[in-house]
Design an enzyme around this catalytic site. Structure first.
Site, mmCIF file in Angstrom:
data_model
loop_
_atom_site.group_PDB
_atom_site.id
_atom_site.type_symbol
_atom_site.label_atom_id
_atom_site.label_comp_id
_atom_site.label_asym_id
_atom_site.label_seq_id
_atom_site.Cartn_x
_atom_site.Cartn_y
_atom_site.Cartn_z
ATOM 1 N N ASN A 10 37.785 32.431 30.295
ATOM 2 C CA ASN A 10 37.957 33.854 30.594
ATOM 3 C C ASN A 10 38.827 33.941 31.844
ATOM 4 O O ASN A 10 38.352 33.690 32.946
ATOM 5 C CB ASN A 10 36.566 34.484 30.824
ATOM 6 C CG ASN A 10 36.666 35.920 31.300
ATOM 7 O OD1 ASN A 10 37.725 36.542 31.246
ATOM 8 N ND2 ASN A 10 35.548 36.454 31.775
ATOM 9 N N LYS A 12 40.149 36.451 33.236
ATOM 10 C CA LYS A 12 39.957 37.683 34.020
ATOM 11 C C LYS A 12 41.323 38.274 34.401
ATOM 12 O O LYS A 12 42.269 38.137 33.643
ATOM 13 C CB LYS A 12 39.063 37.407 35.225
ATOM 14 C CG LYS A 12 37.756 36.692 34.806
ATOM 15 C CD LYS A 12 36.702 36.671 35.863
ATOM 16 C CE LYS A 12 35.468 35.956 35.332
ATOM 17 N NZ LYS A 12 34.360 35.963 36.276
ATOM 18 N N GLU A 102 31.095 42.088 34.786
ATOM 19 C CA GLU A 102 32.063 42.775 35.663
ATOM 20 C C GLU A 102 32.424 44.142 35.076
ATOM 21 O O GLU A 102 32.639 45.104 35.796
ATOM 22 C CB GLU A 102 33.295 41.888 35.869
ATOM 23 C CG GLU A 102 32.973 40.754 36.835
ATOM 24 C CD GLU A 102 33.772 39.481 36.629
ATOM 25 O OE1 GLU A 102 34.814 39.517 35.948
ATOM 26 O OE2 GLU A 102 33.326 38.432 37.153
ATOM 27 N N GLY A 178 30.977 33.283 39.449
ATOM 28 C CA GLY A 178 31.945 33.229 40.546
ATOM 29 C C GLY A 178 31.326 32.909 41.902
ATOM 30 O O GLY A 178 31.967 33.060 42.935
ATOM 31 N N SER A 218 29.751 29.902 36.906
ATOM 32 C CA SER A 218 30.079 28.735 37.732
ATOM 33 C C SER A 218 29.944 27.412 36.982
ATOM 34 O O SER A 218 29.537 26.404 37.545
ATOM 35 C CB SER A 218 29.245 28.715 39.016
ATOM 36 O OG SER A 218 29.521 29.858 39.796
#
Ligand code: PGA
Length: 256
Positions: A10, A12, A102, A178, A218
């Site tokens: 991903n 982002k 998110e 993250g 993570s």
């Protein structure tokens, strides 16, 4: 039934389309046919890079699947700034992430919006990756099952196994995204096993057995093997580490 592992990057809101081209080319150099046999590889670049990445995949005959990070639920119309599932399908996109934390936290994607997006993705012939997970407060208050179970039920409510059964679920504890703080192998496996149990209750044994459930948060080359050793964890939804083709390739080859 054996479920093929799925390693999804991903990206982002990272990479210009030019950087994205380089990233997917570098990834392609690092993988060989045995990797693709063993693991399904997926990249989810930003919308602006989808076409460029799709062209590289096609031109270089890379067996890498293309995914998007979000979509709208309507087919077309006056929705300034939005992208429809059909537009994505026409670009060769086969997976769409829905309900990423998110988006839930920053862009108002509530359970109702997530459910509509999930149905729209299925309707356009693509596979939704339904992301869900709890906050640290919710984990500390020991209401994890209530939260992630609620998110799963809200997204799948009213769908039957035949329509919804091909979806992928990604368990992503928000406190691990993250942050460099990964869920332990046991924490991740417990949550993923719980979600599989709910799918079994709703849709039966065969669908529960064939549904891939990923872990995200993570994940990195150092912790991937431990997580993947858990029987119920079928792959990863990988953010930061997927932006480095060396690291992402190492994670795809975790089994070596
Ligand atoms: P991370 O992101 O790997 O950078 O924690 C995972 C995700 O948000 O999907």
């Amino acid at each position: 039934m054996t479920r093929k592992d799925l390693m999804a990057g991903n990206w982002k809101m990272n990479t210009s389309h030019l950087e994205a081209i380089q990233m997917v080319q570098k990834l392609g150099y690092r993988l060989d046919p045995a990797d693709y046999d063993r693991v399904e590889v997926l990249v989810c670049p930003p919308f602006t890079a989808l076409r460029s990445v799709q062209t590289v995949i096609e031109t270089d005959y890379l067996p890498i699947a293309l995914g998007a990070q979000n979509c709208h639920w309507e087919e077309a119309g006056a929705y300034t700034g939005e992208i429809s599932p059909t537009m994505l399908a026409k670009l060769g996109v086969s997976y769409v992430i829905v309900g990423h934390s998110e988006r839930r936290q920053m862009f108002g994607d509530d359970d109702g919006a997530v459910a509509k997006k999930l149905r729209a993705v299925l309707g356009a012939g693509m596979t939704p990756i339904l992301a869900l997970g709890e906050t640290l407060d919710q984990r500390e208050a020991a209401v994890i099952e209530e939260i992630i179970g609620g998110q799963l039920h809200a997204a799948l409510d009213g769908l039957d196994a035949e329509t919804g059964g091909g979806l992928v679920v990604a368990y992503e504890p928000i406190w691990a995204i993250g942050t460099g703080r990964t869920a332990s192998d046991e924490q991740a496996a417990e949550a993923v096993g719980f979600l599989r149990g709910l799918i079994r209750e709703s849709w039966g044994e065969a669908t529960a057995d064939s549904t891939r459930i990923l872990y995200g948060g993570s994940m990195n080359p150092g912790n991937v093997a431990g997580l993947m050793a858990k029987r119920d964890i079928d792959g990863g939804l990988i953010g930061g580490a997927a932006l480095d083709p060396d690291k992402f390739a190492a994670m795809i080859r975790y089994y070596k």
